[in-house]
Motif scaffolding. Structure first.
Motif, short mmCIF file in Angstrom:
data_model
loop_
_atom_site.label_atom_id
_atom_site.label_comp_id
_atom_site.label_asym_id
_atom_site.label_seq_id
_atom_site.Cartn_x
_atom_site.Cartn_y
_atom_site.Cartn_z
N GLU A 95 -2.58 17.15 -0.53
CA GLU A 95 -3.27 16.05 0.14
C GLU A 95 -3.16 14.76 -0.66
OE1 GLU A 95 -4.23 19.77 1.69
OE2 GLU A 95 -4.56 19.12 -0.39
N ARG A 96 -3.33 14.84 -1.95
CA ARG A 96 -3.23 13.65 -2.80
C ARG A 96 -1.79 13.14 -2.85
NH1 ARG A 96 -6.92 16.10 -7.55
NH2 ARG A 96 -8.97 15.72 -6.63
N ALA A 97 -0.84 14.06 -2.91
CA ALA A 97 0.57 13.65 -2.92
C ALA A 97 0.93 12.94 -1.62
CB ALA A 97 1.47 14.87 -3.12
N THR A 98 0.43 13.43 -0.50
CA THR A 98 0.67 12.78 0.80
C THR A 98 0.12 11.36 0.78
OG1 THR A 98 0.58 14.91 1.96
CG2 THR A 98 0.24 12.92 3.28
N ALA A 99 -1.10 11.22 0.28
CA ALA A 99 -1.73 9.89 0.23
C ALA A 99 -0.95 8.94 -0.68
CB ALA A 99 -3.18 10.02 -0.25
N LEU A 139 9.11 5.39 4.49
CA LEU A 139 9.11 6.80 4.89
C LEU A 139 8.19 7.08 6.07
CD1 LEU A 139 8.72 8.09 1.23
CD2 LEU A 139 10.85 8.14 2.56
N SER A 140 8.62 7.95 6.95
CA SER A 140 7.75 8.40 8.03
C SER A 140 6.85 9.52 7.51
CB SER A 140 8.59 8.93 9.20
OG SER A 140 9.26 10.13 8.83
N ASP A 141 5.75 9.77 8.21
CA ASP A 141 4.87 10.87 7.83
C ASP A 141 5.62 12.20 7.85
OD1 ASP A 141 2.77 9.12 7.51
OD2 ASP A 141 1.75 9.68 9.37
#
Length: 201
Positions: A95-99, A139-141
């Motif tokens: 989750e943190r990496a995604t953010a 980058l896209s999600d």
């Protein structure tokens, strides 16, 4: 800081790090070295810049291990991702990496890679920093999710492992020390080891 002690007898070299990436990079120098894990609190201080944080932690790691091994030449290193003056550390979770990657897409991030070399017995201590400017693609999600599932780079500052699939996330890398982004600037490492009195090729 104390000056170089000049040519000294051969001393053990110790890498003060738990990072397998730094261990692999040190192996490229083809000199014998040992690894000891420093126990250092990496919490940023109030108002501390990413550059100052990286330098402080690199010095702290070198000093902690040098106190345990006073006759050795000890290398400490730390990397902090700098997004407009805000430190971004290791995400630790998906989750943190995604953010982090969502915040960095389309932006230029400076990876502050600090290095310190110390020897308690001689009083030698020097530090340097290798800033690396990294421009991320927009980058896209979906791209972020695919990358994170494939690479799981949760132990890397800024969530991007450039030596692997993370290179596909980037537009450009600007650095005068090519291995700095991986975690250990080898040009500067050689320079400081020579200053500490070690013979290198």
């Amino acid at each position: 800081m104390p000056n170089s002690p000049g040519n000294s007898p051969a001393r053990p070299v110790v890498l003060g790090s738990s990072s397998p990436y730094r261990r692999e990079l040190m192996g490229r120098l083809r000199i014998p070295f040992e690894v000891e894990v420093p126990d250092v609190d990496e919490t940023p201080r109030s108002g501390e810049t990413p550059r100052d944080l990286a330098l402080r932690l690199a010095l702290a790691k070198a000093r902690v291990v040098a106190q345990r091994r006073p006759g050795a030449v000890v290398i400490g290193s730390d990397q902090v991702a700098d997004l407009d003056g805000e430190p971004l550390g290791k995400p630790g979770t998906h989750e943190r990496a995604t953010a982090q990657l969502r915040r960095m897409r389309g932006r230029t991030v400076v990876f502050q890679t600090a290095l310190a070399v110390a020897c308690a017995e001689t009083g030698f201590e020097q530090a340097d920093i290798a800033p690396v400017r990294v421009t991320f693609r927009d980058l896209s999600d979906r791209e972020i999710e695919t990358y994170l599932r494939a690479e799981t780079p949760y132990d890397c500052a800024g969530s991007a492992r450039s030596e692997g699939l993370g290179i596909a996330l980037l537009e450009a890398i600007e650095s005068d020390d090519p291995t700095a982004l991986v975690g250990l600037p080898l040009i500067r490492t050689c320079r400081l080891l020579r200053a500490a009195g070690l013979m290198l090729p």
